[in-house]
Design a protein around this motif. Structure first.
Motif, mmCIF file in Angstrom:
data_model
loop_
_atom_site.group_PDB
_atom_site.id
_atom_site.type_symbol
_atom_site.label_atom_id
_atom_site.label_comp_id
_atom_site.label_asym_id
_atom_site.label_seq_id
_atom_site.Cartn_x
_atom_site.Cartn_y
_atom_site.Cartn_z
ATOM 1 N N LEU A 58 0.840 -1.192 0.000
ATOM 2 C CA LEU A 58 0.000 0.000 0.000
ATOM 3 C C LEU A 58 0.877 1.245 0.000
ATOM 4 O O LEU A 58 1.916 1.274 0.647
ATOM 5 N N ASP A 59 0.443 2.257 -0.701
ATOM 6 C CA ASP A 59 1.075 3.564 -0.636
ATOM 7 C C ASP A 59 0.106 4.509 0.066
ATOM 8 O O ASP A 59 -1.072 4.584 -0.298
ATOM 9 N N VAL A 60 0.591 5.212 1.080
ATOM 10 C CA VAL A 60 -0.238 6.141 1.840
ATOM 11 C C VAL A 60 -0.366 7.432 1.040
ATOM 12 O O VAL A 60 0.629 8.093 0.756
ATOM 13 N N LEU A 61 -1.585 7.793 0.658
ATOM 14 C CA LEU A 61 -1.826 9.039 -0.070
ATOM 15 C C LEU A 61 -2.169 10.181 0.873
ATOM 16 O O LEU A 61 -1.741 11.314 0.683
ATOM 17 N N ASP A 62 -2.971 9.888 1.891
ATOM 18 C CA ASP A 62 -3.394 10.901 2.839
ATOM 19 C C ASP A 62 -3.813 10.195 4.125
ATOM 20 O O ASP A 62 -4.008 8.972 4.128
ATOM 21 N N TYR A 76 -7.410 7.505 0.204
ATOM 22 C CA TYR A 76 -6.375 7.590 1.225
ATOM 23 C C TYR A 76 -5.247 6.581 1.046
ATOM 24 O O TYR A 76 -4.242 6.652 1.738
ATOM 25 N N ARG A 77 -5.409 5.623 0.128
ATOM 26 C CA ARG A 77 -4.357 4.651 -0.112
ATOM 27 C C ARG A 77 -4.377 4.206 -1.570
ATOM 28 O O ARG A 77 -5.405 4.296 -2.241
ATOM 29 N N LYS A 78 -3.216 3.754 -2.030
ATOM 30 C CA LYS A 78 -3.114 3.196 -3.375
ATOM 31 C C LYS A 78 -2.587 1.771 -3.223
ATOM 32 O O LYS A 78 -1.510 1.563 -2.657
ATOM 33 N N ASP A 79 -3.349 0.805 -3.701
ATOM 34 C CA ASP A 79 -2.973 -0.600 -3.578
ATOM 35 C C ASP A 79 -2.074 -0.970 -4.757
ATOM 36 O O ASP A 79 -2.514 -0.973 -5.900
ATOM 37 N N THR A 80 -0.803 -1.260 -4.482
ATOM 38 C CA THR A 80 0.150 -1.628 -5.525
ATOM 39 C C THR A 80 0.555 -3.093 -5.408
ATOM 40 O O THR A 80 1.657 -3.473 -5.783
#
Length: 124
Positions: A58-62, A76-80
């Motif tokens: 996961l990448d934390v966006l906010d 709020y997250r980007k699943d990679t």
């Protein structure tokens, strides 16, 4: 925001105590480091979560203010997570079909005879 609270807010764990236990077991990593539940996460961090034999990335966006509805999680997250992780889960599911179902109990006489016949033909 604490990493256990973040994972609970974005609905990766049902309760915050389960998220805390996962952090203590070493199933959660931030920037490839095993973290304690109290570790702070910030936008831009990368989180790896091991859950149900899948390594989610996961990448934390906010950072959310509180627990979110399921439709708002992607803000709020980007699943990679790579697609291969889910393919491995499918293969594992198919391999378990050969075993007896949980709660099926001991083998019946017919099951035992089939097992014995299989063993006899296998040795020959």
């Amino acid at each position: 925001m604490r990493v256990d609270k973040y994972l609970w807010c974005i609905r990766y764990y049902k309760t915050r105590s389960i998220a805390t236990a996962a952090c203590r077991k070493g199933a959660v990593r931030v920037r490839n480091e095993v973290v304690k539940p109290s570790r702070e996460v910030y936008p831009g961090d990368s989180i790896q979560v091991r859950k149900d034999q899948i390594d989610y990335t996961l990448d934390v966006l906010d950072l959310p203010e509180s627990r979110l509805g399921a439709k708002l999680v992607d803000m709020y997250r980007k699943d990679t997570t790579p697609k291969e992780a889910f393919a491995n889960q499918e293969l594992l599911k198919y391999s378990k079909e050969y075993y007896r179902k949980k709660g099926a109990g001991r083998p019946t006489k017919k099951d035992r005879r089939d097992i014995d016949d299989f063993k006899d033909t296998d040795d020959s």
